[in-house]
Design a protein around this motif. Structure first.
Motif, PDB file in Angstrom:
ATOM      1  N   GLY A  83      45.835  46.939  35.194  1.00  0.00           N
ATOM      2  CA  GLY A  83      44.690  46.060  35.002  1.00  0.00           C
ATOM      3  C   GLY A  83      43.492  46.496  35.812  1.00  0.00           C
ATOM      4  O   GLY A  83      43.591  47.323  36.720  1.00  0.00           O
ATOM      5  N   ASP A  84      42.353  45.930  35.493  1.00  0.00           N
ATOM      6  CA  ASP A  84      41.069  46.296  36.078  1.00  0.00           C
ATOM      7  C   ASP A  84      40.438  45.044  36.683  1.00  0.00           C
ATOM      8  O   ASP A  84      40.337  44.009  36.007  1.00  0.00           O
ATOM      9  CB  ASP A  84      40.174  46.868  34.967  1.00  0.00           C
ATOM     10  CG  ASP A  84      38.912  47.536  35.490  1.00  0.00           C
ATOM     11  OD1 ASP A  84      38.355  47.052  36.493  1.00  0.00           O
ATOM     12  OD2 ASP A  84      38.482  48.535  34.892  1.00  0.00           O
ATOM     13  N   VAL A  85      39.990  45.136  37.939  1.00  0.00           N
ATOM     14  CA  VAL A  85      39.399  43.952  38.586  1.00  0.00           C
ATOM     15  C   VAL A  85      38.094  43.530  37.917  1.00  0.00           C
ATOM     16  O   VAL A  85      37.613  42.416  38.140  1.00  0.00           O
ATOM     17  CB  VAL A  85      39.170  44.174  40.094  1.00  0.00           C
ATOM     18  CG1 VAL A  85      40.490  44.287  40.824  1.00  0.00           C
ATOM     19  CG2 VAL A  85      38.275  45.370  40.359  1.00  0.00           C
ATOM     20  N   ARG A  86      37.511  44.397  37.091  1.00  0.00           N
ATOM     21  CA  ARG A  86      36.304  44.018  36.358  1.00  0.00           C
ATOM     22  C   ARG A  86      36.627  43.088  35.184  1.00  0.00           C
ATOM     23  O   ARG A  86      35.714  42.480  34.613  1.00  0.00           O
ATOM     24  CB  ARG A  86      35.579  45.262  35.847  1.00  0.00           C
ATOM     25  CG  ARG A  86      35.022  46.144  36.957  1.00  0.00           C
ATOM     26  CD  ARG A  86      34.467  47.438  36.404  1.00  0.00           C
ATOM     27  NE  ARG A  86      35.535  48.257  35.809  1.00  0.00           N
ATOM     28  CZ  ARG A  86      35.310  49.405  35.163  1.00  0.00           C
ATOM     29  NH1 ARG A  86      34.071  49.859  35.021  1.00  0.00           N
ATOM     30  NH2 ARG A  86      36.321  50.092  34.665  1.00  0.00           N
ATOM     31  N   ASP A  87      37.898  42.966  34.826  1.00  0.00           N
ATOM     32  CA  ASP A  87      38.353  42.113  33.729  1.00  0.00           C
ATOM     33  C   ASP A  87      38.771  40.764  34.310  1.00  0.00           C
ATOM     34  O   ASP A  87      39.878  40.606  34.836  1.00  0.00           O
ATOM     35  CB  ASP A  87      39.531  42.799  33.023  1.00  0.00           C
ATOM     36  CG  ASP A  87      40.027  42.025  31.816  1.00  0.00           C
ATOM     37  OD1 ASP A  87      39.758  40.814  31.713  1.00  0.00           O
ATOM     38  OD2 ASP A  87      40.724  42.637  30.982  1.00  0.00           O
ATOM     39  N   LYS A  88      37.868  39.811  34.233  1.00  0.00           N
ATOM     40  CA  LYS A  88      38.097  38.526  34.901  1.00  0.00           C
ATOM     41  C   LYS A  88      39.336  37.813  34.365  1.00  0.00           C
ATOM     42  O   LYS A  88      40.093  37.203  35.133  1.00  0.00           O
ATOM     43  CB  LYS A  88      36.869  37.627  34.752  1.00  0.00           C
ATOM     44  CG  LYS A  88      36.963  36.345  35.564  1.00  0.00           C
ATOM     45  CD  LYS A  88      35.669  35.564  35.534  1.00  0.00           C
ATOM     46  CE  LYS A  88      35.790  34.299  36.375  1.00  0.00           C
ATOM     47  NZ  LYS A  88      34.513  33.526  36.381  1.00  0.00           N
ATOM     48  N   GLU A  89      39.559  37.874  33.063  1.00  0.00           N
ATOM     49  CA  GLU A  89      40.730  37.196  32.490  1.00  0.00           C
ATOM     50  C   GLU A  89      42.022  37.830  32.988  1.00  0.00           C
ATOM     51  O   GLU A  89      42.983  37.118  33.310  1.00  0.00           O
ATOM     52  CB  GLU A  89      40.668  37.245  30.962  1.00  0.00           C
ATOM     53  CG  GLU A  89      39.581  36.377  30.361  1.00  0.00           C
ATOM     54  CD  GLU A  89      39.631  36.368  28.836  1.00  0.00           C
ATOM     55  OE1 GLU A  89      40.573  36.953  28.262  1.00  0.00           O
ATOM     56  OE2 GLU A  89      38.725  35.765  28.228  1.00  0.00           O
ATOM     57  N   ALA A  90      42.055  39.159  33.065  1.00  0.00           N
ATOM     58  CA  ALA A  90      43.252  39.843  33.557  1.00  0.00           C
ATOM     59  C   ALA A  90      43.494  39.516  35.025  1.00  0.00           C
ATOM     60  O   ALA A  90      44.640  39.324  35.446  1.00  0.00           O
ATOM     61  CB  ALA A  90      43.111  41.354  33.366  1.00  0.00           C
ATOM     62  N   VAL A  91      42.411  39.430  35.801  1.00  0.00           N
ATOM     63  CA  VAL A  91      42.534  39.081  37.223  1.00  0.00           C
ATOM     64  C   VAL A  91      43.084  37.668  37.369  1.00  0.00           C
ATOM     65  O   VAL A  91      44.010  37.417  38.153  1.00  0.00           O
ATOM     66  CB  VAL A  91      41.167  39.211  37.928  1.00  0.00           C
ATOM     67  CG1 VAL A  91      41.217  38.587  39.328  1.00  0.00           C
ATOM     68  CG2 VAL A  91      40.748  40.672  38.020  1.00  0.00           C
TER      69      VAL A  91
END
Length: 326
Positions: free
Chosen positions: A70-78
């Protein structure tokens, strides 16, 4: 000692059972994750795996380890990754001024917006521990304490300082790490001690610019220990920034070069007039604030160099190339 460690671990598990580590496959994260598992924590690793999952393979079969791409820029994934976690150790970042200068927009998106995503997904009972940096200080004439003004000079320093400000406002903990060195499952050869040791071993020649600049250093193992320490002492540390390092490792770049030369006597040190540190890191740092709570580093630069020289001669060319990228 065994009973004390057991009791500490029981306390830590009761308070902080499941921990999310962002940037878990990086230089620091891949050192920290096995420590947390050894303590008995459940750990979720959240990483883009730009350099592969290899740094986590030694721990991958542990039933308490979970791995998310995952990527911290992806708010939903975070937000999804943070659900039901007692603590978030936020390491994910674009690190160092060269990498941040190369792509300032990416640095801003990861270091600032990514941190904001973590904090906006945070529940009131979750603790966030943030990997900050001494580069936040900028140019300083005196000894740095946590009260020293934060006036960063580089994209890296500014983006990490902005992230730190967000974390502290949210009641988290910021650990302002000294310059790291040493062996890690995800090796880096761009860091000063590691880089100079590799150059001394391979070309026997060190062009040293700004050799009089004072820097402060911390072994990556001790940096990981600082996050464990913060997890155990979060009630005392919450809402505060802490310099993390050791006054004994306040050294000039020239002193570091001579430590390496002691291990590689045929290496020649040449002072250079070219090159500049955009963060202007030329100061001593006080670590009294965290030391008063009981934290101390354990590994010297001398020990770190000796251990690097066990590993570096055996690395394949493709490994060396990968470790030189950040």
């Amino acid at each position: 000692m065994a009973n004390t460690e057991h009791n500490d671990n029981v306390i830590a598990q009761e308070v902080l059972g499941h921990i999310l580590v962002t940037g878990a496959a990086g230089y620091l994260g891949s050192t920290l994750v096995p420590m947390l598992l050894k303590m008995g924590h459940e750990v979720t690793c959240f990483d883009r795996f730009l350099w592969g999952v290899g740094p986590l393979l030694s721990a991958a079969e542990n039933s308490r380890l979970h791995i998310l791409n995952g990527d911290v820029r992806d708010k939903e994934a975070v937000a999804l990754a943070m659900q039901d976690k007692q603590a978030i150790v936020h390491l994910a970042a674009i690190v160092g001024y060269p990498a941040c200068d190369k792509d300032p927009e990416l640095a801003e998106a990861v270091n600032v917006d990514g941190t904001r995503n973590v904090l906006e997904s945070k529940t009131p009972d979750q603790i966030v521990i943030y990997a900050s940096t001494g580069s936040c200080y900028g140019a300083v004439d005196d000894v740095c304490t946590e009260e020293t003004a934060v006036v960063p000079l580089s994209v890296y320093g500014r983006s990490k300082a902005e992230g730190e400000k967000l974390v502290l406002e949210a009641g988290g903990i910021a650990l302002r790490l000294a310059t790291l060195f040493g062996i890690s499952p995800r090796m880096r050869l761009d860091l000063l001690v590691n880089h100079l040791t590799f150059k001394a071993m391979t070309i026997k020649h060190l062009d040293l610019y700004e050799g009089h600049f004072r820097r402060t250093f911390l072994h990556v193992h001790d940096a990981a220990r600082a996050f464990v320490f913060a997890l155990k002492n979060y009630k005392l540390m919450q809402g505060h920034a802490f310099n993390v390092g050791d006054e004994h490792l306040n050294l000039t770049k020239s002193q570091v070069a001579h430590i390496i030369q002691n291990e590689i006597p045929d290496c020649k040190i040449v002072l250079s007039t070219t090159g500049t540190d955009k963060d202007k890191r030329d100061y001593e740092v006080s670590y009294e604030k965290i030391r008063r709570l009981g934290y101390q580093s354990t590994i010297t630069v001398e020990q770190g160099v000796k251990n690097l020289l066990k590993v570096l001669p055996c690395m394949l060319p493709e490994e060396l190339e990968r470790c030189s990228n950040i």
